[in-house]
Design an enzyme around this catalytic site. Structure first.
Site, PDB file in Angstrom:
ATOM      1  N   HIS A 306      34.020  38.479  99.828  1.00 25.60           N
ATOM      2  CA  HIS A 306      34.027  39.269 101.064  1.00 25.60           C
ATOM      3  C   HIS A 306      35.266  40.158 101.124  1.00 25.60           C
ATOM      4  O   HIS A 306      36.294  39.866 100.518  1.00 25.60           O
ATOM      5  CB  HIS A 306      33.915  38.361 102.292  1.00 25.60           C
ATOM      6  CG  HIS A 306      35.063  37.426 102.486  1.00 25.60           C
ATOM      7  ND1 HIS A 306      36.294  37.842 102.919  1.00 25.60           N
ATOM      8  CD2 HIS A 306      35.162  36.084 102.320  1.00 25.60           C
ATOM      9  CE1 HIS A 306      37.095  36.802 103.012  1.00 25.60           C
ATOM     10  NE2 HIS A 306      36.440  35.724 102.642  1.00 25.60           N
ATOM     11  N   HIS A 349      45.708  32.693 102.428  1.00 25.78           N
ATOM     12  CA  HIS A 349      46.544  33.872 102.212  1.00 25.78           C
ATOM     13  C   HIS A 349      47.862  33.785 102.981  1.00 25.78           C
ATOM     14  O   HIS A 349      48.019  32.968 103.889  1.00 25.78           O
ATOM     15  CB  HIS A 349      45.806  35.155 102.579  1.00 25.78           C
ATOM     16  CG  HIS A 349      45.406  35.265 104.022  1.00 25.78           C
ATOM     17  ND1 HIS A 349      44.336  34.613 104.544  1.00 25.78           N
ATOM     18  CD2 HIS A 349      45.922  35.974 105.041  1.00 25.78           C
ATOM     19  CE1 HIS A 349      44.209  34.901 105.827  1.00 25.78           C
ATOM     20  NE2 HIS A 349      45.169  35.729 106.167  1.00 25.78           N
ATOM     21  N   GLU A 355      49.406  37.492 112.698  1.00 25.10           N
ATOM     22  CA  GLU A 355      48.038  37.387 113.198  1.00 25.10           C
ATOM     23  C   GLU A 355      47.978  36.437 114.391  1.00 25.10           C
ATOM     24  O   GLU A 355      48.208  35.246 114.253  1.00 25.10           O
ATOM     25  CB  GLU A 355      47.118  36.837 112.104  1.00 25.10           C
ATOM     26  CG  GLU A 355      47.201  37.584 110.789  1.00 25.10           C
ATOM     27  CD  GLU A 355      46.391  36.905 109.702  1.00 25.10           C
ATOM     28  OE1 GLU A 355      45.608  35.969 110.012  1.00 25.10           O
ATOM     29  OE2 GLU A 355      46.542  37.284 108.531  1.00 25.10           O
ATOM     30  N   HIS A 379      49.463  32.872 113.280  1.00 26.77           N
ATOM     31  CA  HIS A 379      49.923  32.769 111.897  1.00 26.77           C
ATOM     32  C   HIS A 379      50.862  33.939 111.686  1.00 26.77           C
ATOM     33  O   HIS A 379      50.444  35.082 111.546  1.00 26.77           O
ATOM     34  CB  HIS A 379      48.727  32.789 110.941  1.00 26.77           C
ATOM     35  CG  HIS A 379      47.766  31.661 111.228  1.00 26.77           C
ATOM     36  ND1 HIS A 379      46.499  31.867 111.709  1.00 26.77           N
ATOM     37  CD2 HIS A 379      47.933  30.322 111.155  1.00 26.77           C
ATOM     38  CE1 HIS A 379      45.911  30.703 111.899  1.00 26.77           C
ATOM     39  NE2 HIS A 379      46.757  29.745 111.571  1.00 26.77           N
ATOM     40  N   HIS A 385      48.189  30.336 105.472  1.00 30.17           N
ATOM     41  CA  HIS A 385      47.137  29.717 106.289  1.00 30.17           C
ATOM     42  C   HIS A 385      45.797  29.952 105.614  1.00 30.17           C
ATOM     43  O   HIS A 385      45.706  30.643 104.607  1.00 30.17           O
ATOM     44  CB  HIS A 385      47.155  30.271 107.708  1.00 30.17           C
ATOM     45  CG  HIS A 385      47.038  31.752 107.797  1.00 30.17           C
ATOM     46  ND1 HIS A 385      48.090  32.600 107.531  1.00 30.17           N
ATOM     47  CD2 HIS A 385      45.984  32.562 108.088  1.00 30.17           C
ATOM     48  CE1 HIS A 385      47.705  33.855 107.674  1.00 30.17           C
ATOM     49  NE2 HIS A 385      46.420  33.858 108.001  1.00 30.17           N
TER      50      HIS A 385
HETATM   51 FE   LIG Z   1      44.980  35.364 108.272  1.00 32.38          FE
END
Ligand SMILES: [Fe+2]
Length: 453
Positions: A306, A349, A355, A379, A385
């Site tokens: 994705h 990542h 975020e 995050h 995370h």
């Molecule tokens: Fe993320």
């Protein structure tokens, strides 16, 4: 030979317009609207005398000399000019509405954080006094960065209006409808819709359901814009026609009220003896709007791997550095997952961007437990995370038939700046102390022997 068009034989569209009553479609259009016939001057902005004895006034959202494609201003024709809507200011306190920089010595912002929904309250809180800042980033005085808030509201703003000189506000209801009475018209908002209130726009919020809870992204920087679609082309993601700007509406009413102004992180009030919602007609491209998140047309993986979550960007507030947003507003809506031999949830990542996520409705696929509607997570910059152990094992082992993710709507406020927790977020909001444990069960599968484990 000229072809003559007989106007009498044409079926005119006006009576059959498909637009939503009370709103005009389009994002950043040059709109025009009048609540009384003839109130809007034609062919000029500032006649010697305006119809109905109205005053002409310009509201500028960008510097006068901003490039044409970014230049935003609206001409308002109002019962009184705005100088009559403010008097002397008094400082007031909004102890829970914080502005960046808000970095407190004893609060640790480095960590994986998640919160349960902040519970509703019986206290009489309006949309403004019920604002609770969770994180701040950047600097309000230099017009960079943002703040993320939740609001808990139980009381209408009666004879009370508000504007933020600091910021554009993106309002994301999670529970309860909002009736937002703005200078430029009425926005009726419900969960799964968002509203954008431009910097400097006066408004009051009423609560048709008696209470409301939701999220607000306060954007100190350049306005939210639609992202470029690149190779996707001219359609999909958010489409401009699905943004709705209200038609003009005004009231001519005396009262004993007040206007609250947020300016450089400070709050002020000024008395007013009439409603400031007195714009009878307006034209321009600096206006509030709303958008239904269910009209977002997602584009994603149709074979394997994705794309980055930026594919779900609804709106982006640029920073001046190309491709590096002050804020991206991203959603995770219902969608099909058809990709094969691929790990379908978001991958693990670390990110230079910070975020902050919120759950509006349903279940989020990367965190089936613990991230509930009304809840939030953070995050922060360069903090690893990814899926919890349950999501990882399920996604790694399930038979990969096409699956439709339903009953889900989460969002992300992603900023280029680190986000700092407020005292409220660290000590009063219902933080989940065990959030980091969601990755505790991830096992080492490697033992040096080849083969897929
Ligand atoms: Fe993320």
């Amino acid at each position: 030979m000229n072809r003559q068009v007989d106007l009498e034989t044409l079926t005119r569209a006006k009576a059959h317009s498909g637009t939503t009553e009370g709103y005009m479609p389009g994002f950043g259009n040059d709109f025009e609207t009048e609540a009384l016939p003839g109130a809007l001057p034609q062919g000029r902005n500032s006649p010697q005398k305006c119809e109905y004895g109205l005053y002409a006034e310009q509201l500028s959202g960008t510097p006068f000399t901003a490039p044409r494609g970014q230049n935003e201003r609206t001409w308002c024709y109002r019962i009184r000019p705005s100088v009559k809507h403010v008097g002397r200011f008094s400082r007031i306190e909004m102890p829970y509405w914080k502005s960046a920089p808000c970095v407190e010595d004893h609060i640790q912002s480095l960590g994986q954080y998640r919160w349960n929904p902040v519970p509703m309250t019986d206290a009489p809180l309006t949309f403004v006094s019920g604002m609770r800042t969770m994180t701040t980033a950047g600097d309000v005085n230099t017009q960079v960065g943002m703040a993320a808030h939740i609001y808990l509201a139980t009381a209408d703003m009666e004879d009370e209006w508000f504007y933020s000189a600091d910021s554009e506000l993106m309002i994301v209801p999670q529970e309860g409808r909002l009736r937002i009475e703005t200078e430029l018209g009425l926005i009726e908002l419900e969960p799964l819709e968002i509203a954008i209130m431009p910097r400097g726009m006066l408004f009051a919020v009423k609560l048709p359901d008696g209470h409301a809870r939701g999220f607000v992204c306060e954007n100190y920087g350049m306005k939210f814009d639609m992202p470029g679609r690149g190779p996707i082309g001219a359609n999909c993601l958010a489409n401009p026609r699905d943004f709705k700007t209200p038609v003009a509406a005004f009231e001519d009413r005396a009262c004993e009220g007040r206007v609250i102004i947020k300016w450089c992180g400070q709050f002020h009030e000024t008395p007013i003896d009439h409603s400031p919602l007195d714009i009878v007609a307006w034209h321009g491209n600096y206006a509030p709007c709303k958008y239904d998140l269910r009209t977002f047309s997602p584009v994603g993986a149709i074979l394997f791997d994705h794309p980055d979550p930026s594919i779900f960007t609804v709106l982006t507030a640029p920073s001046g550095v190309e491709g590096t947003a002050n804020i991206d507003f991203v959603i995770f809506p219902e969608r099909w997952l058809p990709a094969e031999n691929t790990f379908r949830p978001p991958w693990y990542h670390k990110n230079i961007m910070s975020e902050l996520m919120g759950n509006i409705h349903g279940i989020y696929d990367a965190k089936p437990e613990g991230f509930v509607p009304g809840g939030m997570s953070l995050h922060n910059m360069m903090l690893p995370h990814g899926p919890d152990v349950e999501a990882f094992e399920k996604a790694s082992n399930e038979e990969q038939k096409p699956v439709k993710l339903t009953n889900t709507m989460s969002f992300m406020f992603e900023t280029r700046f680190p986000q700092h927790l407020t005292r409220f977020a660290a000590h009063e909001a219902p933080m989940q102390d065990d959030y980091i444990d969601c990755w505790a069960g991830l096992e080492k599968k490697f033992d040096g022997t080849p083969g897929v484990k």
